[in-house]
Scaffold this motif. Structure first.
Motif, mmCIF file in Angstrom:
data_model
loop_
_atom_site.group_PDB
_atom_site.id
_atom_site.type_symbol
_atom_site.label_atom_id
_atom_site.label_comp_id
_atom_site.label_asym_id
_atom_site.label_seq_id
_atom_site.Cartn_x
_atom_site.Cartn_y
_atom_site.Cartn_z
ATOM 1 N N ALA A 57 0.828 -1.197 0.000
ATOM 2 C CA ALA A 57 0.000 0.000 0.000
ATOM 3 C C ALA A 57 0.865 1.249 0.000
ATOM 4 O O ALA A 57 0.362 2.362 -0.104
ATOM 5 N N PHE A 103 0.662 3.676 -3.300
ATOM 6 C CA PHE A 103 -0.507 4.548 -3.504
ATOM 7 C C PHE A 103 -0.694 5.535 -2.359
ATOM 8 O O PHE A 103 -1.166 6.645 -2.567
ATOM 9 N N VAL A 104 -0.304 5.135 -1.157
ATOM 10 C CA VAL A 104 -0.402 6.097 -0.053
ATOM 11 C C VAL A 104 0.564 7.261 -0.299
ATOM 12 O O VAL A 104 0.235 8.423 -0.054
ATOM 13 N N VAL A 113 -11.390 5.223 -1.247
ATOM 14 C CA VAL A 113 -10.309 4.494 -1.908
ATOM 15 C C VAL A 113 -10.926 3.266 -2.609
ATOM 16 O O VAL A 113 -12.035 2.856 -2.277
ATOM 17 N N SER A 114 -10.187 2.710 -3.565
ATOM 18 C CA SER A 114 -10.762 1.601 -4.333
ATOM 19 C C SER A 114 -10.807 0.341 -3.482
ATOM 20 O O SER A 114 -10.196 0.263 -2.411
ATOM 21 N N GLN A 125 -7.400 -1.041 -2.765
ATOM 22 C CA GLN A 125 -6.646 -0.231 -1.810
ATOM 23 C C GLN A 125 -7.169 -0.444 -0.400
ATOM 24 O O GLN A 125 -6.420 -0.507 0.569
ATOM 25 N N ARG A 126 -8.488 -0.581 -0.308
ATOM 26 C CA ARG A 126 -9.112 -0.808 0.992
ATOM 27 C C ARG A 126 -8.587 -2.109 1.589
ATOM 28 O O ARG A 126 -8.220 -2.171 2.761
ATOM 29 N N ARG A 159 -5.812 -3.598 0.946
ATOM 30 C CA ARG A 159 -4.399 -3.522 1.319
ATOM 31 C C ARG A 159 -4.228 -2.747 2.625
ATOM 32 O O ARG A 159 -3.395 -3.106 3.453
ATOM 33 N N THR A 196 -0.066 -7.867 -7.758
ATOM 34 C CA THR A 196 -0.039 -7.308 -6.408
ATOM 35 C C THR A 196 -0.186 -8.413 -5.378
ATOM 36 O O THR A 196 0.527 -8.445 -4.365
#
Lengths: 577, 651
Positions: free
Chosen positions: A451, A454-455, A473-474, A477-478, A480, A507
Motif C-alpha cells: 500500500a 498509492f499512499v 479508496v478503491s 486499496q481498501r 491492502r 499485487t
C-alpha cells in the motif's frame, strides 16, 4: 408499557429534577387558574361597583402572579431540558456500550443498520418525547383537574355541563385515535416501502438500465406512491376533523354556560363576574384536552422506539469472558480444532462437521472450498465471534472459551472479507491496531501490504483523509490498508478472510511474498477463493460442505484430493493439471 | 411542536454519510426564499383549491371571530337584566341614571353605554335568540374550518405525492455520472428524509398557517371595532413578541447548529463502531472507543440541553406577554367600563379576542422552526430536481431488430474529467460470437468500456456501431436491450427469488425462470431455501450468501437472452466448485453471442478473440494472446507475473 417502564427506570437518577418540574408546573397551573378568578373579582367588585382603585390593585396583583408564573415556567423548562437530554445521553451510552459487548451472533440477529438506528434515531425519538412529556404532557392532567375544581368552585350547578362536555370530548378523541392510530402505523409501513423502492432504484441504477426496466420501476413506485398518498390523505382528513370538532363542543358548552348561567344570575344564585371566569375555565379544560391529543399521537411512535431500544438492552451477550480466565504460560500460537462442529442457532444443518486439525506457528495454512463450505465460519471460531456447537478450539492447548476475551483478541490479527476502514486518516486507521506505532512502523506495514506506493501519491500521505468505511479508496486499496492494519499489530495469529480478492494477481503475489517474510514466526490462516493465492501455502485444508475432504500441500492434494483438483482445473485450466 | 434541530432526523433510511445531511444547518435566507418560491410554484395547479379553502376558511374564521362579539351582547343582556331588575319599574333610562346617582351608586356611569329596562329582569327570549345565533355561528364555523382543513390536506398530499413522483422520474433521467459522483446516502437522503420533512411541513404548516393568519386578521378587525384603544394596547404585543422570539431564536439557533454538528459526530461514531464491530473487538479498541463515545456523547448533551432550554423559553415568554396583555386589558378595560366608555359585554368580548389574538401568533412563532427546516429540505429536493439530465434519445430513434451482435468501435475517445483524457482513438472490431477479454491490473479502469458500450456514459468522440448502426442514433433502451450484463456487485431487490430472476425479462413465466435458474445452477440452492422460489430476500439479500447472490444475477442474465454479453468479473464471487458448472453454462450462453469479459481467468483470456489491455484507465494494448505475447509489452509482463509462475508450479 415498555415506554412507561423505560421512563420509570431512566428517570430515577433525575427524580428530584422531575419532582421540581412537576411542582413548578402545578404552581404555574394554579396561577393560571387563579387569574380568571381575579378577572371575575375585577368585574364583580371593580366594574360592577365602579371601584377603580380596586381594579388597579387587583391588576397589579395579577401582574405579579403572571411574573411568578413565568419564572416558574423558565425554571421548569431548565430542569425538564436537563432531564430529557440527560436521559437521551444515558440511553445512548447504554445502548452503545451494550452493543460493544455484543457477540457476532447478537450483531447478526439485529443487523448492523438496525442497531445504528436504535442507537441514534430511536434514542432521539425518546429524547424528544420526554422533553414534550415533561413540559406539556404532565401539564395536561393538572390543567384539567385544576380547571374542573375551579369551575365547580365557581359554580357547582353550572359545572354539571362539564359532565356532558368532557365525556363527549373524550369519546370523540378516543374514537378518532382508535381510527387513526392503525392508519398511522400503516402509513409508516408505506413510507418505509417507498424509501425502500427508491433506495433500490439508486443502488441498482446500472442493473435497472441494463435490463431496461425503467417503466416497471416507475409502475412499482407509482403503486407505492398512490397507496401512501391515499393513506396519508385518510390520516390527515381524520386529524383535520379533530380541531373543529373539539372547538365546536367547547364553544357550544360556552353557549350553554351563558344560557344556564343567565338563569342562575337572574335568580341571584351567581354573581355576573363569575360567568367570565367560568368561560375561562372551560377554555382551560379544552386546552388540556388538546394537549392530551397531541401527546397521545406522539406516544405510539415513542413506544415503538422504546421497544426497539429495550430489545437491545435485554440481550445478554452470547460471548463473555470466563470468571476465571486462564492465561497460557507460553504463547506460541498453535491453533487446534478438536472435533469442532458448528451450526447457526435455529439452523437445521451443521455448517462445520467434526473438524480436527492443528495449525502450527511459522506455517501458512490455507483454507479453500466452495461458497457455503464454512470457511469464514471456521475462521470466526478462533476469535470467538461464535462458539462451537460441540468440540473445542484451542490456542496453545487452552480452550479459547477459558481465555479472557481481551487477551485472546490481543493475540489475533484479523482481516475480514469486507475490508472496513474507519473515518480518519491513513495513519489513524493503522494506529487503530497499534496505538504507539511511529511513522516508520506505519510505512513499513504499508510496504508489506503493498500500500506504500498509492499512499505515497495520496494528498497528505499518512495524513490523507479516509472516509468512513473507506469509500474514497478503491476496493483493492481498501483491502491492502486492512491488511496493513493487521500487519502493524504483529499478532501471534493472522486470520486473512479472503481479503485478496480485489487485488490483481501481480499485487497479490508481491504482497504474499513480503507477508511471508513478515509473518515468519506467526501462525497464518488464509481463506481464499483463488488457487493462485494459496499455491505456496505450507498446508492447504480443503473444506467441502462443512467437512475436511483434503489436507496437505498443493502437490499432495493434486494427487489425493478430487475436490481440490476440480478447483484447480476450473481456475487455471485443464493444462494446469 | 418541538422537533430536533433538523426535522430530517425523524426517521432514517440507512445510508452512507449523506444520511445526516438530511436537513442540515440553516441555509442562507436567500436559499430559503428561493425554495419557498419554488414550493409555492408547485402549489400552482391547486391554486383554485387553495383559493376555495382560503375563502371557506375566511368565512369560517369570520364566523368564529364574530361569535364572541355576540356573546358580548348576550352578556350585556344579562347585565342589563340584572340592573333592570334592581330598579323600580316604569323608569326611563335617564331616570334610572338619576336614581342611581341619587343613591350615590357608581353604577350610574355604567348605564351610559347600555339599554336598561328598569323593572324588567333578564330578557330570556332575546337571550335565547342571541345564543341560538351564536350556536349556529359556531357550528357552521366549525364545519367551514373542517372543510378548509379537508381541502388543504388534499392539496398537501397531492403536492408531496407529485414531488415524490418527480423525484423518482428524475432518478430515471439522471446520467450514471450523477450516481457515481454523489454518495448514494446523500441522494437517498434527499429523496426520502427530505421529502418526508417537506410533507410534515406542508401538512402541519400550510393549513395552520392559513388559519392563523386569517384568525389574526379577523380578530384584529373585531378588536379595532370594539375598542381601538384596547386594540392598540394589544398590538403593542406583536413587536414585543417578535422581538423576544428573535432574541431567543438567535441564541438557540446557535445551540441547535452545534447540537446538529455534535449529533453528526456521535452518529458517525456509532455507525463506524457498529459496522466495524468485530474489528473494534479484535483490535482491542473497546475501552478506547467507549471513552471516545462518552466524551462525544457528553459534548452532544451540553448544546442539546442549551438548545432545548433556550427554545423552550419562547413559550413562557410569550405566555408572560400574553398574560401581561390580559392584565392590561382587564385593568384598562375595567377602568373604561366604570367610566361608561365601554359596556361589560364589550370588555368581556375583548378579553376573549385578546386570547384568540395571542394564540395564532404563538402558533406561527412555533411553526417557524418547522417551516425553516422544511424549506431547507425543500431546497435540497429542488436542487436534486435541477441536476443536469441525460440528453434525451434522438427523436424517432430506430430500434434494432434481429440483432446480430457485431460491435465496432471507431476512433472512440472518452474522459471522465475534462482535463484527464482516458481513451483516445480507440478502434475495435468484434464480429458476432467473438469474445473480447478486458484485462489489466486492479484499478485500471476496466469498467469504463462497459460504461461506454452500455451507454451509461456517452463517448466524447468517435462512433460505436452495433450491427452497423451508430449506437448514438439508437435509443438507449434498444442499445441496452441487446446487452446482458453480470456485474460484480450483485443487485437484488427486496422481493421473491422468482421476481429477482424474472427481472431479466418482462413477463417471464415460472417455467422460464426455473429454466434460467437451472442453466445458472441456481436451481439447486433455491430449492433448499425455506420457500423455494417464493423465498423473500430481505433488503440487502443478506439471507443468502455472496455466491448465491451471484448465481441469481447470472440466472437473470440467462433469462434476458441477450445478443451481447458483458461479464464483469462475473464469477469472482462464485465458489470454486460451482464455478466449474457455471463455466459450462457460460460457455453455452456465450455460444453464438458476442461477449465482453472482464477476466481474471487464464482460460478465458487465452481463448479470447481479442484482448484489450488496460492500465491506469487507458487502453495500452490490444490483440490476440499470441500477438501480445510476441510484442513483449505490458501484457507480456502482466501475463508473466500473474499466471506464469502459477502455471510453472502447477506443471
Amino acid at each position: 408499557m415498555t415506554l412507561v417502564r423505560m421512563m420509570l427506570t431512566r428517570l430515577r437518577p433525575y427524580r428530584w429534577l422531575v419532582a421540581i418540574v412537576l411542582g413548578l408546573i402545578v404552581i404555574q397551573t394554579v396561577l393560571g387558574l387563579y387569574l380568571p378568578n381575579l378577572t371575575a373579582d375585577i368585574i364583580n367588585n371593580g366594574i360592577a361597583k365602579g371601584d377603580v382603585g380596586y381594579i388597579w390593585r387587583t391588576g397589579a396583583w395579577m401582574l405579579a402572579l403572571t411574573l411568578l408564573s413565568g419564572v416558574a415556567a423558565v425554571i421548569a423548562t431548565y430542569f425538564a431540558s436537563r432531564t430529557s437530554m440527560g436521559v437521551g445521553r444515558d440511553l445512548r451510552a447504554t445502548v452503545f456500550s451494550r452493543v460493544m459487548r455484543f457477540s457476532a451472533r447478537d450483531m447478526n440477529s439485529f443487523g448492523t443498520a438496525s442497531l445504528i438506528t436504535r442507537n441514534t434515531n430511536d434514542v432521539q425519538q425518546i429524547q424528544i418525547f420526554l422533553q414534550m412529556a415533561l413540559t406539556l404532557m404532565v401539564a395536561a392532567p393538572i390543567m384539567m383537574v385544576g380547571g374542573v375544581i375551579m369551575a365547580i368552585h365557581e359554580d357547582a350547578t353550572l359545572s354539571l355541563l362539564l359532565v356532558v362536555a368532557v365525556p363527549l370530548m373524550a369519546v370523540l378523541v378516543l374514537t378518532m385515535l382508535f381510527v387513526a392510530v392503525p392508519q398511522f402505523k400503516s402509513m409508516q409501513v408505506k413510507i418505509d416501502r417507498i424509501n425502500q423502492v427508491l433506495r433500490e432504484q439508486i443502488t441498482g441504477v446500472r442493473v435497472i438500465r441494463a435490463f431496461v426496466r425503467g417503466e416497471d420501476e416507475e409502475r412499482r413506485f407509482a403503486t407505492a406512491n398512490a397507496s401512501l398518498t391515499a393513506t396519508g390523505l385518510r390520516v390527515n382528513r381524520i386529524f383535520v376533523l379533530a380541531m373543529p370538532a373539539l372547538m365546536g363542543i367547547m364553544n357550544l358548552s360556552s353557549v350553554a354556560v351563558l344560557w344556564f348561567g343567565g338563569h342562575l344570575i337572574s335568580s341571584g344564585q351567581m354573581p355576573i363576574g363569575n360567568l367570565t371566569a367560568f368561560l375561562a375555565y372551560i377554555m382551560q379544560i379544552l386546552m388540556s384536552v388538546l394537549l392530551a391529543v397531541v401527546m397521545v399521537i406522539l406516544v405510539p411512535r415513542a413506544q415503538a422506539s422504546a421497544e426497539r431500544i429495550a430489545a437491545v438492552e435485554r440481550v445478554e451477550p452470547a460471548t463473555t469472558s470466563p470468571q476465571h480466565p486462564i492465561t497460557p504460560s507460553h504463547s506460541m500460537g498453535i491453533v487446534e480444532f478438536r472435533n469442532v462442529s458448528f451450526g447457526y442457532p435455529g439452523g437445521e444443518d451443521l455448517v462445520l462437521r467434526d473438524l480436527s486439525f492443528q495449525i502450527q506457528p511459522g506455517e501458512t495454512t490455507a483454507i479453500i472450498g466452495g461458497t457455503g463450505a464454512g470457511k469464514t465460519t471456521l475462521l470466526n471460531l478462533v476469535p470467538r465471534f461464535f462458539d462451537p456447537t460441540s468440540g473445542a478450539v484451542l490456542i496453545d492447548g487452552i480452550d479459547v472459551r477459558d481465555r479472557a476475551l481481551e487477551e485472546l483478541w490481543a493475540s489475533i490479527g484479523l482481516v475480514p472479507q469486507q475490508a472496513y476502514l474507519f473515518g480518519g486518516t491513513v495513519a489513524d486507521n493503522l494506529r487503530f491496531a497499534a496505538e504507539d506505532a511511529n511513522d516508520a512502523d506505519v510505512w513499513h506495514a504499508l510496504q508489506v501490504a503493498q500500500a506504500r506506493d498509492f499512499v505515497a501519491t495520496m494528498d497528505g500521505q499518512l495524513e490523507a483523509p479516509i472516509d468512513q468505511g473507506g469509500t474514497n479508496v478503491s476496493g483493492g486499496q481498501r483491502q491492502r490498508l486492512a491488511i496493513a492494519r493487521a500487519v502493524i499489530k504483529r499478532p501471534l495469529i493472522y486470520l486473512f478472510d479472503d481479503c485478496f480478492s480485489a487485488l490483481d494477481a501481480t499485487t497479490d503475489a508481491r504482497l504474499r511474498a513480503q507477508l511471508s517474510a513478515e509473518t515468519r514466526n506467526a501462525t497464518v490462516v488464509i481463506v481464499a477463493q483463488r488457487v493462485s493465492t494459496i499455491l505456496n501455502a505450507d498446508r492447504i485444508i480443503v473444506l467441502d460442505d462443512g467437512a475436511v475432504v483434503g489436507s496437505g500441500t498443493h502437490e499432495q492434494l493434486m494427487v489425493s484430493c478430487d475436490e481440490y483438483r476440480e478447483i484447480v482445473v476450473s481456475q487455471l485450466g485443464e493444462n494446469a493439471a | 411542536m418541538m422537533r430536533g434541530p433538523g426535522g430530517g432526523h425523524g426517521r432514517g433510511g440507512f445510508g452512507g454519510p449523506g444520511r445526516m445531511a438530511a436537513a442540515g444547518p440553516p441555509k442562507s435566507a436567500k436559499d430559503l426564499w428561493r425554495a419557498l418560491r419554488q414550493l409555492v410554484a408547485r402549489l400552482r395547479p391547486d391554486r383554485w383549491r387553495i383559493a376555495a379553502a382560503a375563502l371557506i376558511g375566511s368565512t369560517g374564521v369570520g364566523m368564529l371571530v364574530a361569535a364572541p362579539r355576540i356573546i358580548g351582547n348576550a352578556t350585556n343582556l344579562l347585565f342589563d337584566g340584572l340592573i333592570g331588575k334592581s330598579l323600580p319599574a316604569g323608569m326611563t333610562q335617564a331616570q334610572a341614571e338619576a336614581y342611581l346617582r341619587l343613591h350615590h351608586s357608581p353604577l350610574a356611569q355604567l348605564l351610559t353605554g347600555t339599554t336598561v329596562n328598569p323593572g324588567h329582569g333578564i330578557d330570556f327570549n332575546q337571550l335565547g335568540v342571541s345564543l341560538g345565533v351564536i350556536a349556529l355561528l359556531y357550528l357552521v364555523g366549525a364545519f367551514f374550518s373542517w372543510a378548509q382543513g379537508y381541502i388543504m390536506a388534499g392539496v398537501a398530499q397531492r403536492t408531496v405525492s407529485g414531488m415524490r413522483r418527480d423525484v423518482e422520474a428524475k432518478l430515471a433521467r439522471l446520467p450514471l455520472q450523477y450516481f457515481d459522483s454523489h454518495p448514494h446516502g446523500d441522494v437517498l437522503s434527499r429523496v426520502t428524509n427530505d421529502i418526508d420533512n417537506v410533507t410534515t411541513t406542508l401538512q402541519q404548516g400550510l393549513s395552520q398557517l392559513l388559519t392563523s393568519i386569517l384568525t389574526i386578521l379577523g380578530v384584529l378587525a373585531m378588536m379595532l371595532w370594539i375598542s381601538p384603544l384596547l386594540a392598540l394596547i394589544s398590538l403593542v404585543m406583536v413587536p414585543m413578541s417578535i422581538g423576544v422570539t428573535f432574541l431567543v431564536a438567535r441564541r438557540s439557533q446557535k445551540q441547535f447548529t452545534s447540537q446538529w454538528a455534535r449529533t453528526g459526530t456521535v452518529n458517525s461514531l456509532v455507525e463506524q463502531t457498529h459496522t466495524g464491530h468485530a474489528l473494534v473487538q479484535v483490535f482491542g479498541r473497546s475501552r478506547r472507543t467507549l471513552e471516545e463515545f462518552d466524551r462525544e456523547n457528553q459534548a452532544l448533551y451540553e448544546p442539546s440541553f442549551r438548545a432545548q432550554f433556550l427554545s423552550g423559553l419562547i413559550q413562557p415568554a410569550m405566555m408572560f406577554l400574553s398574560n401581561l396583555n390580559y392584565v392590561a386589558i382587564a385593568v384598562i378595560g375595567g377602568y373604561l367600563t366604570v367610566n361608561g366608555a365601554m359596556s361589560l359585554g364589550d370588555i368581556q368580548a375583548f378579553i376573549q379576542y385578546s386570547r384568540q389574538f395571542t394564540n395564532p401568533i404563538m402558533q406561527i412563532a412555533s411553526q417557524m422552526n418547522l417551516l425553516q427546516s422544511g424549506l431547507a429540505s425543500a431546497e435540497r429536493v429542488f436542487e436534486f430536481l435541477a441536476a443536469d439530465e441525460e440528453t434525451p434519445d434522438s427523436a424517432g430513434a430506430p430500434a434494432l431488430l434481429a440483432a446480430q451482435g457485431r460491435v465496432v468501435l471507431e476512433n472512440v475517445s472518452f474522459r471522465y474529467q475534462p482535463d484527464k483524457p482516458l481513451i483516445q482513438d480507440f478502434d475495435l472490431d468484434v464480429y458476432p460470437g467473438e469474445t473480447v477479454a478486458i484485462v489489466g491490473p486492479t484499478g485500471a479502469g476496466k469498467t469504463t468500456i462497459v460504461n461506454l458500450l452500455m451507454r451509461f456514459y456517452e463517448i466524447d468522440g468517435g462512433h460505436i456501431y452495433l450491427d452497423g448502426v451508430d449506437a448514438h442514433e439508437l435509443s438507449r433502451a434498444s442499445v441496452r436491450q441487446m446487452f446482458g450484463m453480470v456485474l460484480q456487485d450483485t443487485w437484488l431487490f427486496a422481493g421473491s427469488v422468482r421476481d429477482n430472476i424474472a427481472y431479466g425479462k418482462s413477463g417471464a413465466s415460472t417455467d422460464e425462470v426455473v429454466a434460467a435458474a437451472k442453466a445458472a445452477h441456481a436451481d439447486h440452492f433455491v430449492r433448499t431455501l425455506p420457500h423455494g422460489y417464493d423465498t423473500v430476500l430481505d433488503e440487502d439479500a443478506s439471507n443468502i450468501s455472496a455466491g448465491e447472490r451471484q448465481l441469481l444475477t447470472i440466472a437473470r442474465a440467462f433469462l434476458s437472452d441477450p445478443t451481447i454479453l458483458i461479464l464483469d468479473e462475473a464469477t469472482s464471487n462464485v465458489d470454486t466448485r460451482t464455478e466449474v458448472l457455471i463455466q459450462e453454462a457460460m460457455a453455452r450462453l456465450r455460444h453464438g453471442r458476442t461477449s465482453f469479459v472482464i477476466a481474471h481467468r487464464l482460460s478465458t483470456i487465452r481463448n479470447a478473440d481479442t484482448i484489450v489491455v488496460m492500465n491506469s484507465g487507458r487502453i495500452v494494448e490490444q490483440g490476440s494472446h499470441a500477438e501480445l505475447m510476441e510484442r513483449r509489452g505490458f501484457y507480456y509482463d502482466l501475463y508473466a507475473s500473474q499466471f506464469a509462475n502459477a502455471l510453472e508450479e502447477v506443471s
